[in-house]
Design a protein around this motif. Structure first.
Motif, short mmCIF file in Angstrom:
data_model
loop_
_atom_site.label_atom_id
_atom_site.label_comp_id
_atom_site.label_asym_id
_atom_site.label_seq_id
_atom_site.Cartn_x
_atom_site.Cartn_y
_atom_site.Cartn_z
N GLU A 216 10.46 -72.62 74.09
CA GLU A 216 11.53 -73.54 74.46
C GLU A 216 11.17 -75.00 74.20
N LYS A 217 9.89 -75.28 73.96
CA LYS A 217 9.46 -76.65 73.71
C LYS A 217 9.25 -76.93 72.23
N ILE A 218 9.56 -75.97 71.39
CA ILE A 218 9.30 -76.09 69.95
C ILE A 218 10.59 -76.02 69.16
N GLN A 219 10.67 -76.83 68.11
CA GLN A 219 11.82 -76.81 67.21
C GLN A 219 11.35 -76.21 65.86
N VAL A 220 11.93 -75.08 65.51
CA VAL A 220 11.56 -74.36 64.29
C VAL A 220 12.61 -74.63 63.22
N ALA A 221 12.14 -75.09 62.08
CA ALA A 221 13.01 -75.27 60.92
C ALA A 221 12.55 -74.32 59.82
N THR A 222 13.47 -73.55 59.28
CA THR A 222 13.15 -72.73 58.12
C THR A 222 14.30 -72.81 57.12
N LYS A 223 14.12 -72.18 55.98
CA LYS A 223 15.07 -72.37 54.87
C LYS A 223 15.34 -71.06 54.15
N GLN B 38 19.66 -74.92 53.79
CA GLN B 38 19.77 -74.36 52.45
C GLN B 38 18.72 -75.09 51.60
N HIS B 39 17.73 -74.33 51.11
CA HIS B 39 16.53 -74.92 50.50
C HIS B 39 16.85 -75.64 49.18
N ARG B 40 17.67 -75.05 48.36
CA ARG B 40 18.20 -75.67 47.16
C ARG B 40 19.67 -75.25 47.03
N ILE B 41 20.41 -76.04 46.29
CA ILE B 41 21.85 -75.82 46.20
C ILE B 41 22.19 -74.85 45.07
N ASP B 42 22.98 -73.84 45.37
CA ASP B 42 23.48 -72.91 44.37
C ASP B 42 24.66 -73.55 43.67
N LYS B 43 24.47 -73.91 42.42
CA LYS B 43 25.50 -74.64 41.68
C LYS B 43 26.60 -73.74 41.13
N THR B 44 26.55 -72.46 41.48
CA THR B 44 27.60 -71.52 41.05
C THR B 44 28.52 -71.12 42.21
N VAL B 45 28.17 -71.54 43.43
CA VAL B 45 28.95 -71.15 44.61
C VAL B 45 29.47 -72.41 45.30
N PRO B 46 30.77 -72.49 45.57
CA PRO B 46 31.28 -73.65 46.31
C PRO B 46 30.53 -73.83 47.62
N ILE B 47 30.11 -75.05 47.92
CA ILE B 47 29.32 -75.29 49.12
C ILE B 47 30.09 -74.89 50.37
N ILE C 24 22.37 -77.06 61.35
CA ILE C 24 22.37 -76.77 59.91
C ILE C 24 21.82 -77.96 59.13
N GLY C 25 21.04 -77.66 58.09
CA GLY C 25 20.51 -78.70 57.23
C GLY C 25 20.66 -78.34 55.76
N LEU C 26 20.51 -79.33 54.91
CA LEU C 26 20.51 -79.15 53.46
C LEU C 26 19.25 -79.79 52.89
N SER C 27 18.82 -79.31 51.74
CA SER C 27 17.69 -79.92 51.05
C SER C 27 18.05 -80.13 49.59
N GLU C 28 17.72 -81.31 49.08
CA GLU C 28 18.00 -81.67 47.68
C GLU C 28 19.47 -81.45 47.33
#
Length: 431
Positions: A99-106, A147-156, A175-179
């Protein structure tokens, strides 16, 4: 001769350590209450990217040490390893208060080939990745899911629609985005608020400043810079120490051939300014990022040997005994070594000819001690206070136009944020 007295017991040693520790402040990413430590920890290097992986025991010890020092924000991804990095963090979490930790994954990176990075942003893939990450991490929810990288074939909008469902189900908190490109960020944010944008940002990678940073401020999106010390460059990697033989960093243009020789000048400038601020170059470079705003939370994760990692300490060994009998004296030597930063020793206690020396090898009882020390060096960056004029002086010392070579691996270039637009949603989805 500088003499460090024998400390009677470990309680006194711990008390001394607590007195010198930096208090890591808490800050909010985004405008919806997501609070994290001002300095995060990037776990990627623990399972090997820039270097050989550390042992599981060492990796868990480093994560626990980071938490004990006040870092609560840990960053990983399903592609690191792949999968083994999440598993390692999950094992560490079992020994820490969740409960004291914030986990970010992608999610999102499927693989790599000669054409570049393969990315998948389809809704069914998003959900499958989330379920698998939850299992590997051994948690009921992910605090921040990128989302670790953006899929340029799928509408965001399609990708974000599924992420929004995961939030509604309680499997993801934020929710987060990268690049991501500015257009993609705006469109994603319209579907569900983006809490954080993870981008490369450091003294020698500044391309997000004209457009991305102002956009994040406009939309109240926090910024999480990765590689804030230039993939270890400002810690001396490739300058004061050779690149390790097991690294793939020579595939990055900035660390190869003539480009590296040209870039060494930039390091030397930062090194000179670091003397002025009575800190190491890596601390100054990280402090520069830390001073970019309260909504900026860097995640240094480069596991490397900084220039001063083999410390010659001004200690009178005679006052501590030779320790060959495995006595408490030797244990005290080890504890003392762990408490002393090599950087401060070299700055404040120059070694004299008559000084006896010992090395960090005495600290072998702590798994991966050198990497723990480097983590502590990063945390000490919070002590470095920079004025507006100091920040401008640093920025002028490492001008973007002077940096030689691309910032990323060649195969990653097409997935750079500058090219990360996605198709528009069909006007009539049912058609």
């Amino acid at each position: 001769m500088q003499v460090i007295p024998v400390i009677p017991n470990n309680l006194h040693i711990r008390a001394m350590a607590e007195q010198v520790q930096v208090q890591i402040p808490r800050v909010k990413l985004g405008s919806h209450g997501f609070e994290v430590s001002k300095l995060g920890f990037g776990c990627m290097g623990l399972t090997g990217v820039y270097n050989s992986p550390v042992s599981e025991e060492a990796g868990i010890a480093i994560i626990k040490h980071a938490f004990n020092r006040g870092i609560t924000f840990f960053d990983t991804s399903d592609v690191y390893g792949p999968h083994t990095n999440e598993i390692l963090l999950g094992k560490a979490l079992k020994q820490l208060p969740r409960e004291k930790i914030q986990v970010a994954t992608k999610f999102g990176i499927v693989g790599f080939d000669e054409k570049g990075v393969a990315v998948n942003g389809k809704p069914e893939y998003v959900r499958a990745c989330c379920e698998e990450s939850l299992e590997r991490l051994g948690v009921d929810y992910i605090d921040l899911y990128y989302q670790h990288r953006i899929d340029k074939t799928v509408p965001i909008e399609e990708t974000m629609g599924e992420l929004k469902k995961l939030v509604e189900e309680g499997k993801v908190k934020y929710i987060g985005l990268s690049e991501a490109s500015p257009n993609t960020i705006r469109r994603a944010h319209a579907v569900h608020p983006i809490t954080a944008l993870q981008m490369e940002w450091s003294l020698w990678t500044r391309d997000i400043e004209p457009e991305i940073v102002p956009l994040c401020r406009e939309l109240s999106i926090g910024i999480v810079p990765y590689s804030p010390i230039g993939r270890g460059f400002f810690a001396g990697r490739g300058v004061t120490e050779n690149l390790p033989s097991d690294t793939n960093m020579t595939n990055i243009e900035r660390f190869s051939g003539e480009n590296l020789e040209n870039n060494k000048v930039l390091y030397l400038r930062v090194e000179n300014l670091a003397k002025k601020h009575r800190c190491s170059p890596v601390q100054l470079a990280l402090a520069w990022v830390l001073h970019q705003g309260d909504d900026v939370v860097p995640i240094p994760g480069e596991v490397l040997l900084i220039a001063e990692s083999t410390a010659i300490l001004p200690v009178n060994l005679g006052s501590l005994g030779d320790g060959r009998d495995g006595s408490e004296m030797m244990a005290q030597k080890k504890m003392i070594l762990l408490l002393i930063s090599a950087d401060s020793v070299f700055r404040n206690h120059p070694v004299k000819d008559h000084t006896q020396v010992i090395s960090w090898e005495y600290a072998e009882f702590m798994p991966s001690t050198t990497k723990v020390k480097n983590l502590d060096v990063n945390i000490e960056s919070l002590k470095v206070k920079l004025t507006k004029e100091d920040l401008e002086e640093l920025s002028d010392a490492v001008r973007e136009e002077e940096v030689a070579g691309s910032r990323s691996y060649g195969s990653f270039e097409p997935s750079n944020w500058k090219y990360a637009d996605t198709p528009l949603m069909p006007a009539n989805p049912s058609a």
